[in-house]
Write an enzyme that holds these catalytic residues in place. Sequence first.
Site, mmCIF file in Angstrom:
data_model
loop_
_atom_site.group_PDB
_atom_site.id
_atom_site.type_symbol
_atom_site.label_atom_id
_atom_site.label_comp_id
_atom_site.label_asym_id
_atom_site.label_seq_id
_atom_site.Cartn_x
_atom_site.Cartn_y
_atom_site.Cartn_z
ATOM 1 N N CYS A 18 -4.083 0.814 -4.742
ATOM 2 C CA CYS A 18 -5.417 1.309 -4.391
ATOM 3 C C CYS A 18 -5.476 1.457 -2.869
ATOM 4 C CB CYS A 18 -6.516 0.409 -4.955
ATOM 5 S SG CYS A 18 -6.508 -1.293 -4.344
ATOM 6 N N ASN A 21 -6.079 -3.016 -1.485
ATOM 7 C CA ASN A 21 -5.347 -4.064 -2.221
ATOM 8 C C ASN A 21 -6.081 -5.406 -2.222
ATOM 9 O OD1 ASN A 21 -2.229 -5.881 -2.121
ATOM 10 N ND2 ASN A 21 -3.150 -4.935 -3.905
ATOM 11 N N CYS A 23 -9.366 -5.308 -4.165
ATOM 12 C CA CYS A 23 -10.303 -5.197 -5.298
ATOM 13 C C CYS A 23 -9.604 -4.648 -6.552
ATOM 14 C CB CYS A 23 -11.493 -4.297 -4.933
ATOM 15 S SG CYS A 23 -12.466 -4.880 -3.527
ATOM 16 N N ARG A 24 -9.444 -3.326 -6.625
ATOM 17 C CA ARG A 24 -9.026 -2.705 -7.888
ATOM 18 C C ARG A 24 -7.600 -3.023 -8.288
ATOM 19 N NH1 ARG A 24 -10.425 3.147 -5.936
ATOM 20 N NH2 ARG A 24 -9.809 2.075 -4.009
ATOM 21 N N SER A 25 -6.629 -2.765 -7.400
ATOM 22 C CA SER A 25 -5.226 -2.945 -7.837
ATOM 23 C C SER A 25 -4.863 -4.404 -8.094
ATOM 24 C CB SER A 25 -4.231 -2.255 -6.893
ATOM 25 O OG SER A 25 -4.244 -2.795 -5.607
ATOM 26 N N ASP A 131 -14.057 2.910 -6.468
ATOM 27 C CA ASP A 131 -13.961 1.838 -5.481
ATOM 28 C C ASP A 131 -15.255 1.006 -5.480
ATOM 29 O OD1 ASP A 131 -13.630 0.263 -3.269
ATOM 30 O OD2 ASP A 131 -12.999 1.900 -1.951
HETATM 31 P P1 4NP Z 1 -9.764 -1.561 -3.064
HETATM 32 O O1 4NP Z 1 -11.183 -1.612 -2.309
HETATM 33 O O2 4NP Z 1 -9.081 -0.298 -2.573
HETATM 34 O O3 4NP Z 1 -10.139 -1.498 -4.482
HETATM 35 O O4 4NP Z 1 -9.037 -2.820 -2.665
HETATM 36 C C1 4NP Z 1 -11.297 -1.526 -0.922
HETATM 37 C C2 4NP Z 1 -11.140 -2.655 -0.160
HETATM 38 C C3 4NP Z 1 -11.274 -2.598 1.213
HETATM 39 C C4 4NP Z 1 -11.581 -1.391 1.811
HETATM 40 C C5 4NP Z 1 -11.729 -0.251 1.042
HETATM 41 C C6 4NP Z 1 -11.583 -0.315 -0.330
HETATM 42 N N1 4NP Z 1 -11.739 -1.332 3.215
HETATM 43 O O5 4NP Z 1 -12.070 -0.249 3.717
HETATM 44 O O6 4NP Z 1 -11.530 -2.352 3.901
#
Ligand code: 4NP
Length: 162
Positions: A18, A21, A23-25, A131
Amino acid sequence: MELPAKRGPGHYRVAIVCLGNICRSPMAQVVLTDRLDKAGLTGEVVVDSSGTGDWHVGGPMDERAAATLFLNGYDGSAHRAAQYTAERTGEHDLVLAMDAANFADLLALGVGDRLRMFRDFDPDGPGDVPDPYYGGADGFERVLGMVERTADALATSLEHRS
Ligand code: 4NP
């Protein structure tokens, strides 16, 4: 959905990717690993997760993601965020992108024909895993639901991999 062939000896290696790294993945890694263990594929198929961004490298899962997992019987406490970089494109047999932006970023890094969308395996149909980072707790519950039903189907595909 056809799985790419194993590229070398040893276990079949799956990357889930994702943006951050946190939340989703990592949620998908924990759930898919659980399903693979239940299918008796521990050690035969190995899953890791990473993000295209480097902001959170070395850090734990987002606490809302970890709480959502915990409340549903999973343990995300071991997670430490990692980045997916161009140097890693030979590491995996299958690379799964959580959304279309991740997919485009991975293509640009040179992942090539091992790249799929995670939800290409969703029995309810393909699409992004949205997201949840900037939203509320309900976003994390929605992600978990998508991840659980997709991981079920993916584990079945991996079990019957030719
Ligand atoms: P993820 O979510 O891609 O599902 O881990 C996010 C976590 C952090 C950020 C963006 C998306 N960020 O911009 O810090």
